[in-house]
Scaffold this active site. Sequence first.
Site, PDB file in Angstrom:
ATOM      1  N   LYS A   1      44.132  47.129  32.186  1.00 51.51           N
ATOM      2  CA  LYS A   1      44.814  46.563  33.349  1.00 51.51           C
ATOM      3  C   LYS A   1      44.600  45.057  33.369  1.00 51.51           C
ATOM      4  O   LYS A   1      43.474  44.629  33.199  1.00 51.51           O
ATOM      5  CB  LYS A   1      44.213  47.191  34.611  1.00 51.51           C
TER       6      LYS A   1
ATOM      7  N   CYS B   1      34.057  44.094  45.478  1.00 57.16           N
ATOM      8  CA  CYS B   1      34.127  45.483  45.024  1.00 57.16           C
ATOM      9  C   CYS B   1      32.774  46.183  45.029  1.00 57.16           C
ATOM     10  O   CYS B   1      32.666  47.353  44.657  1.00 57.16           O
ATOM     11  CB  CYS B   1      34.742  45.536  43.624  1.00 57.16           C
TER      12      CYS B   1
ATOM     13  N   SER C   1      50.737  44.749  40.386  1.00 54.09           N
ATOM     14  CA  SER C   1      51.575  44.197  41.452  1.00 54.09           C
ATOM     15  C   SER C   1      52.265  42.896  41.037  1.00 54.09           C
ATOM     16  O   SER C   1      53.459  42.719  41.291  1.00 54.09           O
ATOM     17  CB  SER C   1      50.733  43.977  42.708  1.00 54.09           C
TER      18      SER C   1
ATOM     19  N   GLU D   1      33.749  47.994  26.473  1.00 52.65           N
ATOM     20  CA  GLU D   1      33.837  48.610  27.804  1.00 52.65           C
ATOM     21  C   GLU D   1      34.390  50.032  27.720  1.00 52.65           C
ATOM     22  O   GLU D   1      33.897  50.940  28.381  1.00 52.65           O
ATOM     23  CB  GLU D   1      34.739  47.766  28.720  1.00 52.65           C
TER      24      GLU D   1
ATOM     25  N   CYS E   1      37.069  52.221  44.973  1.00 46.77           N
ATOM     26  CA  CYS E   1      36.567  50.856  44.968  1.00 46.77           C
ATOM     27  C   CYS E   1      36.060  50.552  46.370  1.00 46.77           C
ATOM     28  O   CYS E   1      36.348  51.284  47.312  1.00 46.77           O
ATOM     29  CB  CYS E   1      37.644  49.859  44.562  1.00 46.77           C
TER      30      CYS E   1
ATOM     31  N   LYS F   1      39.334  46.125  32.784  1.00 40.79           N
ATOM     32  CA  LYS F   1      40.066  45.518  33.894  1.00 40.79           C
ATOM     33  C   LYS F   1      39.746  44.030  33.903  1.00 40.79           C
ATOM     34  O   LYS F   1      38.593  43.626  34.034  1.00 40.79           O
ATOM     35  CB  LYS F   1      39.642  46.162  35.211  1.00 40.79           C
TER      36      LYS F   1
ATOM     37  N   CYS G   1      36.389  47.241  47.631  1.00 39.30           N
ATOM     38  CA  CYS G   1      36.934  45.970  48.124  1.00 39.30           C
ATOM     39  C   CYS G   1      37.881  46.122  49.309  1.00 39.30           C
ATOM     40  O   CYS G   1      37.977  45.220  50.137  1.00 39.30           O
ATOM     41  CB  CYS G   1      37.609  45.199  46.996  1.00 39.30           C
TER      42      CYS G   1
ATOM     43  N   ARG H   1      36.352  37.363  41.563  1.00 35.13           N
ATOM     44  CA  ARG H   1      35.867  38.596  40.945  1.00 35.13           C
ATOM     45  C   ARG H   1      35.431  38.404  39.488  1.00 35.13           C
ATOM     46  O   ARG H   1      35.262  39.360  38.748  1.00 35.13           O
ATOM     47  CB  ARG H   1      36.958  39.665  40.986  1.00 35.13           C
TER      48      ARG H   1
HETATM   49  C1  PBG Z   1      40.749  47.384  43.639  1.00 35.16           C
HETATM   50  C2  PBG Z   1      42.019  47.295  42.887  1.00 35.16           C
HETATM   51  C3  PBG Z   1      42.840  46.188  42.665  1.00 35.16           C
HETATM   52  C4  PBG Z   1      43.973  46.660  41.996  1.00 35.16           C
HETATM   53  C5  PBG Z   1      43.800  48.023  41.822  1.00 35.16           C
HETATM   54  N1  PBG Z   1      42.574  48.391  42.362  1.00 35.16           N
HETATM   55  C6  PBG Z   1      42.703  44.776  43.088  1.00 35.16           C
HETATM   56  C7  PBG Z   1      41.660  43.899  42.556  1.00 35.16           C
HETATM   57  O1  PBG Z   1      40.869  44.248  41.670  1.00 35.16           O
HETATM   58  O2  PBG Z   1      41.599  42.795  43.078  1.00 35.16           O
HETATM   59  C8  PBG Z   1      45.157  45.828  41.593  1.00 35.16           C
HETATM   60  C9  PBG Z   1      46.432  46.574  41.432  1.00 35.16           C
HETATM   61  C10 PBG Z   1      47.643  45.728  41.411  1.00 35.16           C
HETATM   62  O3  PBG Z   1      47.599  44.475  41.381  1.00 35.16           O
HETATM   63  O4  PBG Z   1      48.728  46.316  41.413  1.00 35.16           O
HETATM   64  N2  PBG Z   1      39.647  46.834  43.023  1.00 35.16           N
END
Ligand code: PBG
Length: 328
Positions: free
Chosen positions: A248, A130, A274, A233, A120, A195, A122, A217
């Site tokens: 995700k 991103c 997270s 997708e 990515c 995602k 970002c 985003r």
């Molecule tokens: C990068 C990315 C993100 C996560 C994984 N790859 C953050 C986002 O899209 O803002 C999130 C993973 C997590 O929250 O554990 N684009």
Amino acid sequence: MAFPIQRPRRLRRTGLLRDMVRETRLAASDLIYPLFVCEGQGVRREIPSMPGNYNLSVDRLVEEVLAAREDGITAVILFGIPASKDSQASGAWKDDGIVQRALRALREKAPGVTLIADVCLCEYTDHGHCGVIENGEVANDPSLELLAKASVSLARAGADIVAPSDMMDGRVAAIRGALDDAGLDRTVILSYAAKYASAFYGPFREAAGSAPQFGDRRGYQMDPANAREALREVALDIEEGADIVMVKPALPYLDVIRQVRDRFDVPLAAYNVSGEFSMMSAAFEKGWLDRERAVMETLVSIRRAGADLILTYFAREAARLLARETGS
Ligand code: PBG
């Protein structure tokens, strides 16, 4: 005839019987452990909102991966925290980028662990989006070139799998093409196919310093209200060459995981993100949930919904619990 004839409780009575009829199994080899690598030496900085998770310098990362391997973890996914950021996300695609260096070190010092590199921009752009910005917007096609360049560089540095998480259109095809042109036809693509634009990424953005500096985003990540779009997708990413697809976050999207599982035959991953980790951790700290039971129930439920693989910050802990259960 006396009622009841059918007594479902019969099969629940003892541990042995319960185990025999269990429909879903969780193994340490289903788990992928996310790790954050940063510059420096001897750095092991705890992420405040993700207790037990750290920003690790390459030397400490190697130690962590070796310890996780000891616990039964067979795959890790790496996220980079570069020393500096710029408009072209050069830290993502330079051969001496932080994740590239981490991959080389792990290749040498931690054999037997599958190395996955998140792809990515970002974490590497000064604006935190991103993709690259043109006329105040995240520009799709110019971003593809950089994502492809990053993927080739990460694969050359030792990534077995590249995992694009940017949600630009057409990125899987761009990455597959670039990898194949570079002779990297064995590199696997795990695409973050569905995602969602989720509030549950908050702690990650703190950990990686990747919050967007303007806007959000929603222009590229999916609307949480949409499930049919997720199937579209996933179909596109498979057509473009994805080997493994991902949904995700995981817990708020178990229905999407199930629908993808029923519709497609490629391996499916789910990211227990997270925010899912942090909210459970907060409840554990307060003594409001039983930690071991809640962790295992969560992971088994994501498997039951249809995921083959789970990316989770609980990976190491769960692997240890599984080893204890089986006495191995
Ligand atoms: C990068 C990315 C993100 C996560 C994984 N790859 C953050 C986002 O899209 O803002 C999130 C993973 C997590 O929250 O554990 N684009």
